[in-house]
Design a protein around this motif. Structure first.
Motif, PDB file in Angstrom:
ATOM      1  N   GLU A  11       0.833  -1.203   0.000  1.00 42.10           N
ATOM      2  CA  GLU A  11       0.000   0.000   0.000  1.00 42.10           C
ATOM      3  C   GLU A  11       0.874   1.263   0.000  1.00 42.10           C
ATOM      4  O   GLU A  11       0.580   2.230  -0.706  1.00 42.10           O
ATOM      5  CB  GLU A  11      -0.886  -0.026   1.248  1.00 42.10           C
ATOM      6  CG  GLU A  11      -1.821   1.121   1.415  1.00 42.10           C
ATOM      7  CD  GLU A  11      -2.597   0.989   2.715  1.00 42.10           C
ATOM      8  OE1 GLU A  11      -2.282   1.713   3.667  1.00 42.10           O
ATOM      9  OE2 GLU A  11      -3.523   0.150   2.769  1.00 42.10           O
ATOM     10  N   TYR A  12       1.939   1.252   0.776  1.00 41.91           N
ATOM     11  CA  TYR A  12       2.853   2.395   0.837  1.00 41.91           C
ATOM     12  C   TYR A  12       3.554   2.607  -0.509  1.00 41.91           C
ATOM     13  O   TYR A  12       3.686   3.738  -0.979  1.00 41.91           O
ATOM     14  CB  TYR A  12       3.885   2.186   1.947  1.00 41.91           C
ATOM     15  CG  TYR A  12       4.927   3.257   2.012  1.00 41.91           C
ATOM     16  CD1 TYR A  12       4.619   4.527   2.483  1.00 41.91           C
ATOM     17  CD2 TYR A  12       6.226   3.013   1.585  1.00 41.91           C
ATOM     18  CE1 TYR A  12       5.579   5.528   2.531  1.00 41.91           C
ATOM     19  CE2 TYR A  12       7.192   3.998   1.630  1.00 41.91           C
ATOM     20  CZ  TYR A  12       6.860   5.257   2.107  1.00 41.91           C
ATOM     21  OH  TYR A  12       7.812   6.238   2.145  1.00 41.91           O
ATOM     22  N   VAL A  13       3.964   1.523  -1.157  1.00 38.59           N
ATOM     23  CA  VAL A  13       4.606   1.627  -2.472  1.00 38.59           C
ATOM     24  C   VAL A  13       3.616   2.220  -3.482  1.00 38.59           C
ATOM     25  O   VAL A  13       3.989   3.075  -4.298  1.00 38.59           O
ATOM     26  CB  VAL A  13       5.139   0.255  -2.939  1.00 38.59           C
ATOM     27  CG1 VAL A  13       5.598   0.302  -4.383  1.00 38.59           C
ATOM     28  CG2 VAL A  13       6.273  -0.207  -2.030  1.00 38.59           C
ATOM     29  N   GLU A  14       2.358   1.798  -3.431  1.00 40.55           N
ATOM     30  CA  GLU A  14       1.340   2.360  -4.321  1.00 40.55           C
ATOM     31  C   GLU A  14       1.141   3.851  -4.052  1.00 40.55           C
ATOM     32  O   GLU A  14       0.946   4.637  -4.984  1.00 40.55           O
ATOM     33  CB  GLU A  14       0.015   1.601  -4.186  1.00 40.55           C
ATOM     34  CG  GLU A  14       0.074   0.180  -4.715  1.00 40.55           C
ATOM     35  CD  GLU A  14       0.474   0.109  -6.183  1.00 40.55           C
ATOM     36  OE1 GLU A  14      -0.025   0.936  -6.979  1.00 40.55           O
ATOM     37  OE2 GLU A  14       1.291  -0.753  -6.529  1.00 40.55           O
ATOM     38  N   ARG A  38       1.535   6.850  -6.798  1.00 42.93           N
ATOM     39  CA  ARG A  38       0.518   7.870  -7.056  1.00 42.93           C
ATOM     40  C   ARG A  38       1.101   9.279  -6.891  1.00 42.93           C
ATOM     41  O   ARG A  38       0.811  10.161  -7.702  1.00 42.93           O
ATOM     42  CB  ARG A  38      -0.676   7.684  -6.129  1.00 42.93           C
ATOM     43  CG  ARG A  38      -1.560   6.516  -6.511  1.00 42.93           C
ATOM     44  CD  ARG A  38      -2.886   6.537  -5.761  1.00 42.93           C
ATOM     45  NE  ARG A  38      -2.758   6.631  -4.311  1.00 42.93           N
ATOM     46  CZ  ARG A  38      -2.622   5.619  -3.483  1.00 42.93           C
ATOM     47  NH1 ARG A  38      -2.577   4.372  -3.959  1.00 42.93           N
ATOM     48  NH2 ARG A  38      -2.537   5.792  -2.180  1.00 42.93           N
ATOM     49  N   GLU A  39       1.916   9.474  -5.874  1.00 44.06           N
ATOM     50  CA  GLU A  39       2.537  10.777  -5.659  1.00 44.06           C
ATOM     51  C   GLU A  39       3.484  11.146  -6.798  1.00 44.06           C
ATOM     52  O   GLU A  39       3.537  12.294  -7.225  1.00 44.06           O
ATOM     53  CB  GLU A  39       3.280  10.808  -4.320  1.00 44.06           C
ATOM     54  CG  GLU A  39       2.373  10.812  -3.126  1.00 44.06           C
ATOM     55  CD  GLU A  39       3.109  10.756  -1.811  1.00 44.06           C
ATOM     56  OE1 GLU A  39       2.453  10.919  -0.767  1.00 44.06           O
ATOM     57  OE2 GLU A  39       4.348  10.558  -1.806  1.00 44.06           O
ATOM     58  N   ALA A  40       4.219  10.155  -7.297  1.00 44.12           N
ATOM     59  CA  ALA A  40       5.143  10.405  -8.395  1.00 44.12           C
ATOM     60  C   ALA A  40       4.369  10.766  -9.677  1.00 44.12           C
ATOM     61  O   ALA A  40       4.790  11.655 -10.428  1.00 44.12           O
ATOM     62  CB  ALA A  40       6.027   9.180  -8.634  1.00 44.12           C
ATOM     63  N   GLU A  41       3.263  10.077  -9.931  1.00 44.62           N
ATOM     64  CA  GLU A  41       2.445  10.368 -11.104  1.00 44.62           C
ATOM     65  C   GLU A  41       1.806  11.758 -11.003  1.00 44.62           C
ATOM     66  O   GLU A  41       1.721  12.478 -11.995  1.00 44.62           O
ATOM     67  CB  GLU A  41       1.361   9.312 -11.277  1.00 44.62           C
ATOM     68  CG  GLU A  41       1.904   7.972 -11.731  1.00 44.62           C
ATOM     69  CD  GLU A  41       0.842   6.889 -11.735  1.00 44.62           C
ATOM     70  OE1 GLU A  41      -0.332   7.154 -11.339  1.00 44.62           O
ATOM     71  OE2 GLU A  41       1.172   5.754 -12.111  1.00 44.62           O
ATOM     72  N   ALA A  42       1.368  12.137  -9.809  1.00 46.74           N
ATOM     73  CA  ALA A  42       0.745  13.444  -9.612  1.00 46.74           C
ATOM     74  C   ALA A  42       1.759  14.579  -9.781  1.00 46.74           C
ATOM     75  O   ALA A  42       1.408  15.662 -10.242  1.00 46.74           O
ATOM     76  CB  ALA A  42       0.112  13.516  -8.239  1.00 46.74           C
TER      77      ALA A  42
END
Length: 90
Positions: A77-80, A84-88
């Motif tokens: 979950e933390y890796v996901e 998501r933060e990197a994509e944003a």
């Protein structure tokens, strides 16, 4: 060290370096709970950074007595979250 009787297995008793993590058939059993240090190694960050992420609530943990452990699902979950933060940010 506490010895765990192993019926039908011709193996050495578990040690700190080689914990008991095999089923009676000898197949490896994946760990479901990891120490903070092991979780840090799996994620690829340092111990202090891992505790910072726990303190911030970004990496969740459970308590087992005095130990703080990280379930495998919460590492995923933390890796996901990081993805998501990197994509944003892109």
């Amino acid at each position: 060290m506490l010895r765990i009787p192993q019926r039908g297995l011709e193996s050495e008793p578990p040690t700190r370096e080689r914990p008991l993590d095999t089923a009676t058939a000898g197949a490896p059993v994946p760990r479901r709970l990891h120490s903070v240090e092991a979780a840090a190694a799996l994620i690829g960050i340092g111990r202090t950074a891992t505790y910072d992420e726990i303190r911030l609530g970004r990496l969740r943990t459970v308590r087992c007595g005095r130990r703080r452990l990280v379930p495998t699902e919460w590492i995923d979950e933390y890796v996901e979250l990081l993805k998501r933060e990197a994509e944003a940010a892109a």
